[in-house]
Structure formats: structure tokens, C-alpha cells
Design a protein around this motif. Structure first.
Motif, PDB file in Angstrom:
ATOM      1  N   UNK A   1      90.678  20.804 -60.170  1.00  0.00           N
ATOM      2  CA  UNK A   1      92.069  21.049 -60.557  1.00  0.00           C
ATOM      3  C   UNK A   1      92.106  22.321 -61.393  1.00  0.00           C
ATOM      4  N   UNK A   2      93.071  23.182 -61.106  1.00  0.00           N
ATOM      5  CA  UNK A   2      93.275  24.383 -61.908  1.00  0.00           C
ATOM      6  C   UNK A   2      94.655  24.313 -62.567  1.00  0.00           C
ATOM      7  N   UNK A   3      94.810  25.143 -63.576  1.00  0.00           N
ATOM      8  CA  UNK A   3      96.107  25.180 -64.261  1.00  0.00           C
ATOM      9  C   UNK A   3      96.386  26.590 -64.748  1.00  0.00           C
ATOM     10  N   UNK A   4      97.646  26.942 -64.710  1.00  0.00           N
ATOM     11  CA  UNK A   4      98.198  28.110 -65.385  1.00  0.00           C
ATOM     12  C   UNK A   4      99.536  27.653 -65.956  1.00  0.00           C
ATOM     13  N   UNK A   5     100.636  28.061 -65.341  1.00  0.00           N
ATOM     14  CA  UNK A   5     101.932  27.521 -65.753  1.00  0.00           C
ATOM     15  C   UNK A   5     102.106  26.093 -65.253  1.00  0.00           C
ATOM     16  N   UNK A   6     101.484  25.798 -64.112  1.00  0.00           N
ATOM     17  CA  UNK A   6     101.527  24.455 -63.532  1.00  0.00           C
ATOM     18  C   UNK A   6     100.109  23.999 -63.189  1.00  0.00           C
TER      19      UNK A   6
ATOM     20  N   UNK B   1      97.441  24.100 -71.131  1.00  0.00           N
ATOM     21  CA  UNK B   1      96.336  23.160 -71.104  1.00  0.00           C
ATOM     22  C   UNK B   1      96.793  21.758 -71.498  1.00  0.00           C
ATOM     23  N   UNK B   2      97.788  21.603 -72.368  1.00  0.00           N
ATOM     24  CA  UNK B   2      98.245  20.271 -72.780  1.00  0.00           C
ATOM     25  C   UNK B   2      98.827  19.502 -71.589  1.00  0.00           C
ATOM     26  N   UNK B   3      99.717  20.157 -70.854  1.00  0.00           N
ATOM     27  CA  UNK B   3     100.318  19.498 -69.691  1.00  0.00           C
ATOM     28  C   UNK B   3      99.263  19.178 -68.634  1.00  0.00           C
ATOM     29  N   UNK B   4      98.345  20.105 -68.397  1.00  0.00           N
ATOM     30  CA  UNK B   4      97.315  19.899 -67.369  1.00  0.00           C
ATOM     31  C   UNK B   4      96.394  18.743 -67.745  1.00  0.00           C
ATOM     32  N   UNK B   5      95.989  18.692 -69.013  1.00  0.00           N
ATOM     33  CA  UNK B   5      95.098  17.616 -69.441  1.00  0.00           C
ATOM     34  C   UNK B   5      95.812  16.269 -69.405  1.00  0.00           C
ATOM     35  N   UNK B   6      97.082  16.250 -69.772  1.00  0.00           N
ATOM     36  CA  UNK B   6      97.847  14.997 -69.727  1.00  0.00           C
ATOM     37  C   UNK B   6      97.933  14.472 -68.290  1.00  0.00           C
TER      38      UNK B   6
ATOM     39  N   UNK C   1     100.161  27.996 -74.066  1.00  0.00           N
ATOM     40  CA  UNK C   1     101.238  28.962 -74.279  1.00  0.00           C
ATOM     41  C   UNK C   1     102.617  28.432 -73.921  1.00  0.00           C
ATOM     42  N   UNK C   2     102.704  27.436 -73.026  1.00  0.00           N
ATOM     43  CA  UNK C   2     104.043  27.088 -72.544  1.00  0.00           C
ATOM     44  C   UNK C   2     104.151  25.605 -72.160  1.00  0.00           C
ATOM     45  N   UNK C   3     103.350  24.723 -72.738  1.00  0.00           N
ATOM     46  CA  UNK C   3     103.382  23.310 -72.352  1.00  0.00           C
ATOM     47  C   UNK C   3     104.641  22.624 -72.883  1.00  0.00           C
ATOM     48  N   UNK C   4     105.076  21.613 -72.151  1.00  0.00           N
ATOM     49  CA  UNK C   4     106.187  20.786 -72.601  1.00  0.00           C
ATOM     50  C   UNK C   4     105.743  19.833 -73.708  1.00  0.00           C
TER      51      UNK C   4
ATOM     52  N   UNK D   1     101.111  14.772 -79.060  1.00  0.00           N
ATOM     53  CA  UNK D   1     101.283  13.893 -77.904  1.00  0.00           C
ATOM     54  C   UNK D   1     100.048  13.902 -77.007  1.00  0.00           C
ATOM     55  N   UNK D   2      99.441  15.057 -76.836  1.00  0.00           N
ATOM     56  CA  UNK D   2      98.248  15.075 -75.989  1.00  0.00           C
ATOM     57  C   UNK D   2      97.092  14.382 -76.677  1.00  0.00           C
ATOM     58  N   UNK D   3      96.986  14.491 -77.996  1.00  0.00           N
ATOM     59  CA  UNK D   3      95.924  13.773 -78.703  1.00  0.00           C
ATOM     60  C   UNK D   3      96.144  12.265 -78.616  1.00  0.00           C
ATOM     61  N   UNK D   4      97.381  11.821 -78.673  1.00  0.00           N
ATOM     62  CA  UNK D   4      97.669  10.393 -78.518  1.00  0.00           C
ATOM     63  C   UNK D   4      97.312   9.917 -77.115  1.00  0.00           C
ATOM     64  N   UNK D   5      97.550  10.765 -76.113  1.00  0.00           N
ATOM     65  CA  UNK D   5      97.185  10.416 -74.730  1.00  0.00           C
ATOM     66  C   UNK D   5      95.677  10.323 -74.577  1.00  0.00           C
ATOM     67  N   UNK D   6      94.951  11.259 -75.181  1.00  0.00           N
ATOM     68  CA  UNK D   6      93.487  11.231 -75.118  1.00  0.00           C
ATOM     69  C   UNK D   6      92.955   9.951 -75.754  1.00  0.00           C
ATOM     70  N   UNK D   7      93.514   9.574 -76.884  1.00  0.00           N
ATOM     71  CA  UNK D   7      93.053   8.384 -77.591  1.00  0.00           C
ATOM     72  C   UNK D   7      93.382   7.109 -76.830  1.00  0.00           C
ATOM     73  N   UNK D   8      94.494   7.087 -76.114  1.00  0.00           N
ATOM     74  CA  UNK D   8      94.933   5.867 -75.423  1.00  0.00           C
ATOM     75  C   UNK D   8      94.310   5.697 -74.047  1.00  0.00           C
ATOM     76  N   UNK D   9      93.618   6.700 -73.521  1.00  0.00           N
ATOM     77  CA  UNK D   9      93.028   6.606 -72.179  1.00  0.00           C
ATOM     78  C   UNK D   9      91.594   6.111 -72.294  1.00  0.00           C
ATOM     79  N   UNK D  10      91.280   4.928 -71.784  1.00  0.00           N
ATOM     80  CA  UNK D  10      89.913   4.394 -71.927  1.00  0.00           C
ATOM     81  C   UNK D  10      88.971   4.935 -70.858  1.00  0.00           C
ATOM     82  N   UNK D  11      87.670   4.820 -71.142  1.00  0.00           N
ATOM     83  CA  UNK D  11      86.603   5.130 -70.188  1.00  0.00           C
ATOM     84  C   UNK D  11      86.657   6.558 -69.657  1.00  0.00           C
ATOM     85  N   UNK D  12      87.069   7.491 -70.500  1.00  0.00           N
ATOM     86  CA  UNK D  12      87.091   8.907 -70.125  1.00  0.00           C
ATOM     87  C   UNK D  12      86.361   9.705 -71.194  1.00  0.00           C
TER      88      UNK D  12
END
Length: 392
Positions: free
Chosen positions: A180-185, A216-221, A245-248, A253-264
């Protein structure tokens, strides 16, 4: 020729007696030329017919041809209580649990080898279990290569390509990888596959970037949301600058998502370290830009630390083989513990499992480095399993 003739005449009355002349008095039969005292009569045997004696020739009732003597008879088999001597089998289902365990140092995230069965304490619903075997295993991986591919700097793209191909070279036939790659999307180049040609083709297609933004926040989420639907442990190899630079989404929020996702587990590889170092030395990087990159480095380290992964920021390409060797040691090596649970009921209940490390006396195991300083470690294992049902 007279002798056979006389024998024929003497045999005639005897045959008559045999075929029904039992009423002839015994005194007549006794007047034969060679009178002898008959031997004592044997006990009566109805099956042999009447016993007669006409001299030297005595013909008894013809019997059936005598069979050869029977073979020795084996002792009688014990009586079988099953009806119609049917054979029934008994199947006993003894449950066995195989538990995958990783032991990793908290500071260096290196795998801890050399542990034996007495070093592991397995508690199932709080009850200690007896471990029957411990072995080392090299396991396949399920990983996502999340790559920053934006039109910012040729050097950043080159570092990303070098790092991604270095990880690609460590893949094995049984590994499943998505790109998976990311830039604006976010762009999915290939879904999970164990075909290295498909993965290599996806990496080779990264030639002309599109947008310059690095969300990177949107892509990682989105990536975490996708891998959360896959069973087992998953890995994300995040390769990029870490700048957003331009995540929603915000960082919280991304740190909360990282913490809530198990086995990753997330491993991060920073790009552009050498270019940034050279630009900083020449005074070409402003304070704001420099602070922006330092914050990006801190975000990449946080993603890795929260999930038990490792973060690297190599300056030269020659460091990549050693980096991915450490990553492979961390994600491929594991212990496999085997035990028979004390609760052998097949009731479909969920059994909670806890794994601890102990010394020979049963105390918590203490680890030290070469300088005898204590080392902290983590034991990574599933938190339980569901027992079988009776019908399974």
C-alpha cells in the motif's frame, strides 16, 4: 484253483448273515470246519450292527471312510459379551494445546533465545499447567508494506525503494504480503499474496509519484482497519518520513486507533536521514522544517513502541540488511509450548491463558546484560482459547 472257490462258498453264508439273516441260530454257525472258541463279545454297539463270527473271517458293518486324525484344537476363546461377536472401538479425545509465545527485550526488541520448559509457567484460568514440550519455530508472517510515495524529493523516494526491496528480499514462500502506498490518498497496489512476482511487480511500478502531500495518519488508520479483520498476528512495515501534511485525522485519534487494534506490530523505517543531515549542516533547513521532521521521527517511534515494534532511521543503505535481520529475528522466531490442560472437558468454554517466565525456584525470571544491568522483557502470547464442543 479250488482254494479260491472254497473261500467264495464260505463267504456266502456270512454275507447273508450281514444282510439280514440274524434269526439263524448261533449253533448252526458254530458247525464250521474250523471251530474255535469265540473271543468274548465286546459291549453292544448299536451303531456297528450285530456282531457275528464265522471262523477266521469276521465282517462288521461297513463304516464311513475314516477321516484323518483331527489337528490339535486350540483352547476355546473367551466368551464375547458383545452381541453377534461384533467388535466395538473406543475413542478417547484428549485435548492438547499448542501455544505460540514470543519473548522480546523491551529496549532492543530482540528475541530472547535459549529458554527451556522449566522457564515457562502457563496458567489456564489461574491453574498451573504441566508443559510437555518446548520447541523453537520459524513462522511465516502476514505483513503490509505501507510506503510513502509522494513527489517531494528524489532522495526520499530512493530511500523508500531501497528499504522496501531489502524487506522484499527477506520474504519466504509462505509469507503473505500486501503493498500500500500513500500520498494525498491511500493506494492498494496488491492485496495479500504469497506470490513474490506480484509483490516485486508492485514495487517496480513506483516510478512517477502523484501528489506531494503525505497523509500518514489517514493511511495508517485505513491500514489498521483492514488488518484488524484478519486473524492472527499482523505486521506493518511503515517506510517514510513520518510527516503528515493533510490528514483528516489528528495525532490523538490515530494513536487511539493504534492502541485499540489488537495483534498488530508496527515497524518503522525513516527515509531521508542523510539528506536532512547534509541540509542541516549547510544551514539550508529552516528551524520550522527541522522541527517538523523531528516531530515526524517522534511519531514513527511512538507507532512502533505502542505495538511492541522497532523504529529505525538509517542514514546509509548499507545499514538496511542488518535492520531487516533484526526485524526478522523478532517476527519469525517463537517458542511453541505444548501441554494437556487440566480441564479436559469439551464444553466449548473460553479458557484464559497467561504465560510467565520463572527461574528454577519458581520466582520471576531476571535477565541481565553483559554489565549485569537488569533487562526488561515482554512475553507475547494469546490470552486464551476456546475449548472444543462435544460434537466436534
Amino acid at each position: 484253483m479250488m482254494i479260491p472257490f472254497q473261500r467264495t462258498r464260505l463267504a456266502t453264508p456270512v454275507l447273508l448273515v450281514l444282510f439280514g439273516l440274524g434269526s439263524v441260530p448261533a449253533t448252526v454257525l458254530a458247525q464250521t470246519p474250523q471251530q474255535q472258541t469265540p473271543p468274548p463279545a465286546p459291549p453292544a454297539d448299536d451303531s456297528a450292527g450285530p456282531q457275528t463270527d464265522s471262523g477266521p473271517i469276521v465282517i462288521k458293518k461297513k463304516k464311513e471312510e475314516e477321516a484323518p486324525p483331527p489337528a490339535p484344537v486350540a483352547p476355546p476363546a473367551p466368551k464375547v459379551k458383545n452381541p453377534n461377536n461384533e467388535v466395538y472401538s473406543l475413542r478417547v479425545d484428549v485435548p492438547i494445546v499448542n501455544l505460540d509465545v514470543n519473548v522480546i527485550l523491551d529496549k532492543t526488541h530482540q528475541f530472547v533465545p535459549g529458554l527451556k520448559a522449566p522457564n515457562f509457567l502457563v496458567l489456564e484460568d489461574g491453574v498451573p499447567q504441566t508443559i510437555s514440550s518446548v520447541r523453537m519455530a520459524q513462522t511465516p508472517i502476514t505483513a503490509v508494506m505501507l510506503l510513502e510515495f509522494a513527489s517531494n524529493s528524489y532522495y526520499f523516494i530512493r530511500d523508500m525503494q531501497n528499504a522496501s526491496f531489502s524487506f522484499f528480499n527477506t520474504l519466504r514462500p509462505e509469507d503473505y504480503v500486501a503493498v500500500i502506498t500513500y500520498d494525498l490518498r491511500t493506494h492498494i497496489l496488491t492485496d495479500f499474496t504469497n506470490n513474490k512476482q506480484i509483490v516485486g511487480g508492485a514495487l517496480s511500478s513506483l516510478i512517477i509519484p502523484g501528489f506531494s502531500d503525505t497523509n500518514v495518519f489517514d493511511a495508517l488508520y485505513e491500514t489498521l482497519d483492514r488488518v484488524s479483520r484478519i486473524e492472527g498476528r499482523k505486521y506493518i512495515i511503515l517506510i517514510g518520513t513520518g510527516r503528515d501534511t493533510f490528514s483528516k485525522l489528528t495525532l490523538d485519534k490515530i494513536l487511539a486507533k493504534v492502541k485499540a487494534t489488537p495483534n498488530v506490530t508496527i515497524f518503522t523505517i525513516g527515509t531521508g536521514a542523510l539528506v536532512r543531515e547534509l541540509a542541516d549542516a549547510r544551514g539550508g533547513m529552516g528551524s520550522i522544517t527541522r522541527l517538523d521532521y523531528l516531530q515526524a521521527d517522534n511519531q514513527m517511534k511512538t507507532f512502533a513502541r505502542m505495538t511492541g515494534g522497532m523504529s529505525f532511521n538509517p542514514m546509509f543503505q548499507g545499514a538496511l540488511p542488518d535492520i531487516f535481520s533484526q526485524i526478522n529475528d523478532s517476527i519469525r522466531n517463537q517458542y511453541v509450548l505444548t501441554y494437556r490442560p487440566t480441564n479436559s472437558k469439551n464444553d466449548g468454554s473460553y479458557r484464559r491463558v497467561e504465560v510467565k517466565l520463572v527461574d528454577n525456584e519458581g520466582h520471576p525470571l531476571q535477565m541481565q546484560d553483559e554489565k549485569h544491568k537488569p533487562l526488561k522483557y515482554s512475553v507475547i502470547a494469546r490470552d486464551g482459547y476456546r475449548a472444543k464442543n462435544e460434537v466436534e
